[in-house]
Design an enzyme around this catalytic site. Structure first.
Site, PDB file in Angstrom:
ATOM      1  N   SER A 178      17.343 -52.502  86.415  1.00 18.20           N
ATOM      2  CA  SER A 178      17.013 -51.344  87.262  1.00 18.20           C
ATOM      3  C   SER A 178      15.715 -50.734  86.760  1.00 18.20           C
ATOM      4  CB  SER A 178      18.123 -50.292  87.177  1.00 18.20           C
ATOM      5  OG  SER A 178      17.726 -49.096  87.818  1.00 18.20           O
ATOM      6  N   TYR A 206      24.137 -45.400  82.427  1.00 19.00           N
ATOM      7  CA  TYR A 206      23.515 -46.359  83.348  1.00 19.00           C
ATOM      8  C   TYR A 206      22.180 -46.822  82.769  1.00 19.00           C
ATOM      9  CZ  TYR A 206      21.877 -48.391  87.767  1.00 19.00           C
ATOM     10  OH  TYR A 206      21.410 -49.256  88.737  1.00 19.00           O
TER      11      TYR A 206
END
Ligand code: NAD
Length: 254
Positions: free
Chosen positions: A142, A155
């Protein structure tokens, strides 16, 4: 199993994983999708001919489940090689709330799905990948591996770990297996969920304008990047931002 190319996609039941499964099937590849959501997998199975597709319910963060899934994939492949593994499974929502309230098991859920899952699936896939010419692993990281919004600790840490695992595996598994990562930016997946959770996308002008490419990303954008990396024989250990330019655009309030 024929000598056709084959791909294993984790988190293949919905979102980027589902779009990638359909994309690679469209290219003529045999597709195995792993997901912990059985309903989403059943829907995917209904979209693909059973002769070309294997769906397996599996939590990629659980060692026994991964070992069992890859034993089934080995049987499915017979003696044929595995061409590509995509470690895509992850908890899409990055928001964890205030650091001082973040419980260890909640932290662990993000780490297990993205980072431990990528380790366990890569470890289980290596012997199948080594049979192939030009095998590769593509990890779905990401842009949040390198930048953050507030309160997205686990995350971001999981994706930073995925980036590091990518270069560590690239230098260890080459030359047989190339390993790369894609860092998606904002990818709209509401219309790629299982039917019960599907919604129409609705983007504001400022959402589009945040991207030099002029729009929010689509799951197919990531599928196309996976296709590129799966065929790019001189590319390994790389982290490719697929974000419509979002991370190179400074945003000031004037
Ligand atoms: P999604 O929620 O639409 O799909 C994720 C799929 O993974 C689901 O089917 C879910 O059931 C499955 N999954 C989750 N945890 C799992 C586990 N432990 N074991 C097996 N399956 C599991 O999400 P998405 O947006 O398509 O995200 C896919 C990947 O892309 C994730 O790794 C996510 O972090 C990454 N990503 C997404 C975006 C985005 O904007 N959508 C941006 C950057 C990175």
């Amino acid at each position: 199993m024929s000598e056709r190319k084959s791909i294993v996609i984790t988190g293949g039941g919905a979102g980027i994983g589902r779009a990638s499964a359909l994309h690679f099937h469209g290219l003529g590849w045999c597709v195995a999708a792993l997901d912990k959501d059985g309903d989403a997998l059943a829907e995917l199975a209904g979209l693909l001919p059973a002769s070309d597709c294997l769906t397996l319910e599996c939590d990629v963060g659980v060692e026994d489940e991964v070992e069992q899934a890859f034993a089934a994939i080995g049987d499915w492949l017979d003696d044929a090689p595995l061409t590509c593994l995509v470690n895509n499974a992850g908890i899409a929502d990055p928001y964890a709330g205030p650091l001082e309230d973040l419980a260890l098991d909640k932290w662990q859920a993000w780490i297990d799905a993205s980072l431990t899952g990528a380790f366990l699936c890569s470890r289980a896939a290596v012997k199948l990948l080594r049979r192939a010419e030009g095998a590769s692993i593509v990890n779905i990281s990401s842009t949040r591996a390198v930048m953050s919004e507030p309160e997205s600790f686990a995350y971001a840490a999981a994706k930073g770990g995925v980036d590091a695992l990518t270069h560590a595996m690239a230098v260890s598994l080459g030359p047989d297996i190339r390993v790369n990562a894609i860092r998606p930016g904002w990818i709209e997946t509401r219309d790629w969920q299982k039917e019960a959770e599907r919604e129409d996308p609705n983007h504001r002008a400022k959402d589009r304008e945040q991207h030099p490419a002029g729009r929010v990303g689509r799951p197919q954008d990531i599928a196309e990047a996976i296709e590129y990396l799966a065929g790019a024989g001189f590319v390994t250990g790389q982290h490719v931002n697929v974000d419509g330019g979002m991370t190179v655009k400074m945003i000031y309030e004037h």
